[in-house]
Structures are given as C-alpha cells and as structure tokens.
Scaffold this active site. Structure first.
Site, PDB file in Angstrom:
ATOM      1  N   ASN A  67       0.845  -1.193   0.000  1.00 53.91           N
ATOM      2  CA  ASN A  67       0.000   0.000   0.000  1.00 53.91           C
ATOM      3  C   ASN A  67       0.893   1.260   0.000  1.00 53.91           C
ATOM      4  O   ASN A  67       1.937   1.277   0.665  1.00 53.91           O
ATOM      5  CB  ASN A  67      -0.857  -0.087   1.275  1.00 53.91           C
ATOM      6  CG  ASN A  67      -1.567   1.183   1.553  1.00 53.91           C
ATOM      7  OD1 ASN A  67      -0.966   2.123   2.070  1.00 53.91           O
ATOM      8  ND2 ASN A  67      -2.834   1.223   1.212  1.00 53.91           N
TER       9      ASN A  67
ATOM     10  N   CYS B  48      -6.280  -2.529  -2.831  1.00 57.71           N
ATOM     11  CA  CYS B  48      -7.157  -1.950  -1.820  1.00 57.71           C
ATOM     12  C   CYS B  48      -8.013  -0.811  -2.390  1.00 57.71           C
ATOM     13  O   CYS B  48      -8.833  -0.219  -1.684  1.00 57.71           O
ATOM     14  CB  CYS B  48      -6.318  -1.430  -0.649  1.00 57.71           C
ATOM     15  SG  CYS B  48      -5.083  -0.220  -1.164  1.00 57.71           S
TER      16      CYS B  48
HETATM   17  C1  LIG Z   1      -5.256  -9.409   1.936  1.00 61.93           C
HETATM   18  C2  LIG Z   1      -3.902  -8.990   2.406  1.00 61.93           C
HETATM   19  C3  LIG Z   1      -3.036  -8.410   1.505  1.00 61.93           C
HETATM   20  C4  LIG Z   1      -1.777  -7.999   1.903  1.00 61.93           C
HETATM   21  N1  LIG Z   1      -0.947  -7.428   0.982  1.00 61.93           N
HETATM   22  C5  LIG Z   1       0.236  -6.950   1.385  1.00 61.93           C
HETATM   23  C6  LIG Z   1       1.100  -6.316   0.454  1.00 61.93           C
HETATM   24  O1  LIG Z   1       0.796  -6.208  -0.749  1.00 61.93           O
HETATM   25  N2  LIG Z   1       2.282  -5.841   0.900  1.00 61.93           N
HETATM   26  C7  LIG Z   1       2.670  -5.972   2.201  1.00 61.93           C
HETATM   27  O2  LIG Z   1       3.749  -5.504   2.524  1.00 61.93           O
HETATM   28  N3  LIG Z   1       1.872  -6.592   3.091  1.00 61.93           N
HETATM   29  C8  LIG Z   1       0.680  -7.083   2.727  1.00 61.93           C
HETATM   30  N4  LIG Z   1      -0.109  -7.723   3.637  1.00 61.93           N
HETATM   31  C9  LIG Z   1       0.385  -7.924   5.013  1.00 61.93           C
HETATM   32  C10 LIG Z   1       1.426  -9.028   5.078  1.00 61.93           C
HETATM   33  O3  LIG Z   1       0.921 -10.214   4.478  1.00 61.93           O
HETATM   34  C11 LIG Z   1       1.871  -9.305   6.508  1.00 61.93           C
HETATM   35  O4  LIG Z   1       2.553  -8.160   6.995  1.00 61.93           O
HETATM   36  C12 LIG Z   1       2.736 -10.535   6.676  1.00 61.93           C
HETATM   37  O5  LIG Z   1       3.070 -10.656   8.026  1.00 61.93           O
HETATM   38  C13 LIG Z   1       4.005 -10.462   5.848  1.00 61.93           C
HETATM   39  O6  LIG Z   1       4.792 -11.598   6.136  1.00 61.93           O
HETATM   40  P1  LIG Z   1       6.115 -11.964   5.352  1.00 61.93           P
HETATM   41  O7  LIG Z   1       6.882 -10.735   5.167  1.00 61.93           O
HETATM   42  O8  LIG Z   1       6.794 -12.981   6.201  1.00 61.93           O
HETATM   43  O9  LIG Z   1       5.663 -12.568   4.078  1.00 61.93           O
HETATM   44  C14 LIG Z   1      -1.374  -8.168   3.259  1.00 61.93           C
HETATM   45  C15 LIG Z   1      -2.236  -8.771   4.148  1.00 61.93           C
HETATM   46  C16 LIG Z   1      -3.489  -9.167   3.734  1.00 61.93           C
HETATM   47  C17 LIG Z   1      -4.395  -9.825   4.735  1.00 61.93           C
END
Ligand SMILES: Cc1cc2nc3c(=O)[nH]c(=O)nc-3n(C[C@H](O)[C@H](O)[C@H](O)COP(=O)(O)O)c2cc1C
Length: 432
Positions: free
Chosen positions: A122, A155
C-alpha cells in the site's frame, strides 16, 4: 554459465504474479528454486511453484534433512529475487533478523552475486519512514531495491506501491544474464532458428499446411536470446506464438516452402551464424497443378469454385536441410535439426543415416501436447561412429534448456557440446 534463480516470495496480495514469473523463467531455461515466507503461504501454495518450476519449494529453516538449506541455496543462486517483497520482509532484512528462512538466507548472502528486492505494498506503507529507511539501508549495502510501480492498488487506492509486472521483471532478469555473459568474456553466438509450419497456397484464401505452431522454436529463440546469443527467428506468418517472441529476437516471417528456402539462403549466406536450429515443419510437397475433373486448369490466383471436384497434383520438395551447408557462409555451422516420427525410436538407436546434422532432435507427434509443457523425445549427437543418443527430454522446458546449452556462447565462439551439458549440471541419465 548456469542460470540459477532463487525466487523468494513474501506475503502480498500480488504473490500470484510470482507464479507467472516462475513459469516464464522456467520456460526460458532458468533453474528456478522457490522460497515461501510464512506470509506468502497465506496467499499462494507451494504446489503451484513445484508444478511450474519442477523443483521442490523451501519454506522452513528447520526442515528435517535440510538444516543447511540457507547456506546451500544462497551459494547456489546466481541471482536472488525477492518478488514480491512485503513491508515486513523489507524492514526485517534491513534489521538483519534471521528468525525465518528468508531472513537467514539474506544473512548467508555474500554480495558476490546480485540480490534484488521488488516491493509491493500500500502507498502509505511504502512511504512510511520505517520502510523508506529500510530501503535506503538495503541499497547502501548493495541490494538492488526496485522502485514500485504507480497505479491502482488492490485496496482501491491509487499511488505508488504496485508490484512491477512479471514480464517487465523477466526482461530485467534476461538483460542481467545477457550482460553477465558478455562480461564473462564470451563472444555471443549467432543463432538462426526456424519455427512454425509452411503453407502452400491453393488460391488466394486456401492453403495446405500442417499442425506445427512454432511454439518450440519461439521458446528456444527467447531462451537463447536471454543467454546472450544474437538470435534471428524465421517464423511462419501463421504462427499463433508470434506475440510471445522476446524483443531481443530479430524476427523474419515466411509463408511457403520456397519463401522459407529463400530466406534461409539469404540469412545463412549473409549472416555469420554459428548455429542453425531448424525446427520448422516444412512441407514435403508443393502444389504442381490443380485441375478440375473436366480437365480445366486452376490458376491459383483466383478463388477456386467450390462446387466442382478438384485433382491436386503435388510434387516433392527438395530437403532444405540438404542445402544449408551449401547456403552457409560459415563452413563450421552447427546444424541442429528435428526428425519427427511416429513413434520416436527408443533405446539409443535410430536410422538417422542420410542426415548431415550435428545434432538431431528425435520426437513423435504423440509425445507433443499442445498448450502444455509435455514434449518428449531424444537428442542425438553425431560421433565418429554415427549418431549416438545424448539425452532424453520429457518437457518443452527440458528440450529448450538442452538446445540453449548447445547454442550457448563460449569463450572462443566454438560450441563445446559436452562442456555445455556439464555446465548445465549434466544431461539426463542416458543408457546406450
Ligand atoms: C489481503 C492482504 C493483503 C496484503 N498485501 C500486502 C502487500 O501487498 N504488501 C505488504 O507488505 N503486506 C501485505 N499484507 C500484510 C502481510 O501479508 C503481513 O505483513 C505478513 O506478516 C508479511 O509476512 P512476510 O513478510 O513474512 O511474508 C497483506 C495482508 C493481507 C491480509
């Protein structure tokens, strides 16, 4: 040069784009291994990547029997790509935290080879000082952090934070490998590839053709260009795969047998090609005469009357393959040709006498599945004793990787088949 790509996927709604990229790169002949973060697994499954890359997926530092995966994978990778990179992962990398496989792999990275991070989040998250500081720090350490794309987000907000599209990413990766091949001091190989099926015109709207789509030739052309070869593709103007050709590939279109023959003579006579990969399905016949039952002759220039029976007289075409050495300016042209049979001969022997190719791809119509990766067959190589089996392949990706290895640029511009195969990590096991 190996083409090992470590794809690290993290938790973003755009994680599905990583699957598209993995698929494309595998088709380009890259060996892709995937790491999924805890977040990524909420968005996409390991089976998707396993299916697309043919390799198992890594997601844990503590998987039994793989305690050293973080070191092995970091050493194995020619390029590590975090795509998409979440805000959480970006800030974690910048803190040097090693509480999961993604973080541990980063700490095991020695900065001798590139580490790329492609953010997706975002716009407010991207603009947050915690993230901006992490980006600056990673760049300072030598990590290449890409600027996110601008546009409409999942979003609904509009701003900067979109993941760079898979095709743009693929081009950047291909360009990186081309550049590194050149830096390694190799001369680019000049490769001529023919693809697709010839069409012989009956009249201005009807043709006699075959079922070839040109897909295999297009894949090989893209992959060879990605390796740093200078590629010209002679592509049938009916090929449905024309839109898939990489921009680095020079495309020349053809229609009929005589058209293709002329263009091959021209290319081989004027371009100093090292390698010819002749995968086009060339008509064995041309139309000699079209007669009506009452003896009238059809000219071919006006549309044939649809009510009358016709007699079609076809005459055999010469084999283009028999002429290529005569056409070629380079007396050392490596010729790779295709022999389609039903079924392909198994067991390491095949009647390939009469062929004057350095390498022959032997396949069967029944072993090729349109629209999927399935394409099985054998690759034969000329030896002093005749043709001997070099390898077997089961998929279009395997075939592409083998042929790209054969067309690979080398230090002195001469291709060394065995060396290339060894560099690729060895050909599939072969029993002779
Ligand atoms: C529907 C949804 C979409 C998401 N999209 C993003 C995204 O595009 N970028 C981001 O940084 N976090 C996004 N998040 C949040 C991350 O998935 C979250 O911070 C997660 O802990 C990241 O873990 P990782 O870095 O280990 O993959 C999203 C969460 C949800 C529920």
């Amino acid at each position: 040069m190996s083409r090992n790509l470590l794809l690290v996927v993290t938790g973003s709604v755009s994680a599905f784009k990583a699957a598209a990229l993995a698929s494309k790169l595998s088709q380009d002949g890259f060996e892709v291994r995937t790491v999924l973060s805890g977040g990524a697994k909420e968005f996409i499954g390991a089976s998707t990547f396993e299916g697309l890359t043919g390799n198992r997926v890594f997601d844990s530092t503590f998987a039994p029997g793989e305690a050293m995966a973080h070191i092995d994978l970091a050493r194995w990778a020619d390029l590590t790509l975090v795509y998409p990179a979440s805000a959480n992962t970006l800030t974690k990398l910048a803190q040097g935290r090693a509480d999961d496989l993604v973080g541990t792999l980063f700490l095991a990275h020695d900065f001798k080879r590139p580490y790329w991070v492609v953010p997706a989040m975002n716009p407010s998250m991207l603009a947050h000082p915690a993230v901006a500081e992490a980006v600056a720090k990673l760049r300072d350490w030598g990590v290449k952090v890409f600027d996110a794309d601008a546009g409409r987000m999942a979003c609904g907000e509009v701003g900067t934070g979109r993941l760079i599209e898979p095709e743009t990413m693929r081009k950047a990766i291909l360009a990186e490998f081309v550049a590194r091949t050149r830096v390694a001091g190799t001369k680019p190989s000049r490769v001529l590839i023919t693809a697709g099926g010839t069409s012989e015109s009956l009249d201005p709207v009807r043709v006699l053709t075959n079922v070839s789509t040109g897909e295999t030739g297009v894949r090989i052309a893209n992959a060879a260009a990605g390796e740093g070869s200078e590629v010209t593709l002679l592509l049938a103007d009916t090929s449905p795969f024309a839109g898939e050709v990489a921009p680095e590939v020079r495309v020349v279109r053809y229609r009929s047998f005589s058209d293709l023959d002329l263009r091959m003579r021209d290319e081989l006579g004027h371009g100093n090609y090292n390698v010819l990969i002749h995968s086009a399905a060339v008509s064995d016949f041309h139309i000699d005469r079209i007669e009506t039952e009452t003896g009238g002759l059809v000219t071919g220039t006006t549309k044939i009357h649809s009510k009358e029976p016709l007699l079609l007289r076809l005459m055999p075409n010469p084999k283009i393959l028999d002429r290529v050495r005569e056409y070629a300016k380079n007396p050392n042209l490596r010729v790779i040709s295709f022999k389609l049979a039903t079924p392909a001969v198994r067991g390491g022997t095949s009647d390939l006498s009469g062929y004057d190719s350095d390498v022959i791809v032997h396949n069967a119509v029944s072993q090729i599945e349109r629209g999927t990766d399935r394409h099985a067959g054998e690759i034969y190589e000329r030896t002093p004793e005749g043709y001997a089996i070099r390898s077997r392949f089961k998929t279009k990706s395997e075939l592409t990787a083998e042929l790209v290895a054969l067309a690979r640029p080398t230090i002195d511009g001469q291709e060394s088949l065995r060396d290339s195969a060894a560099e690729l990590g060895g050909s599939p096991e072969v029993t002779q």
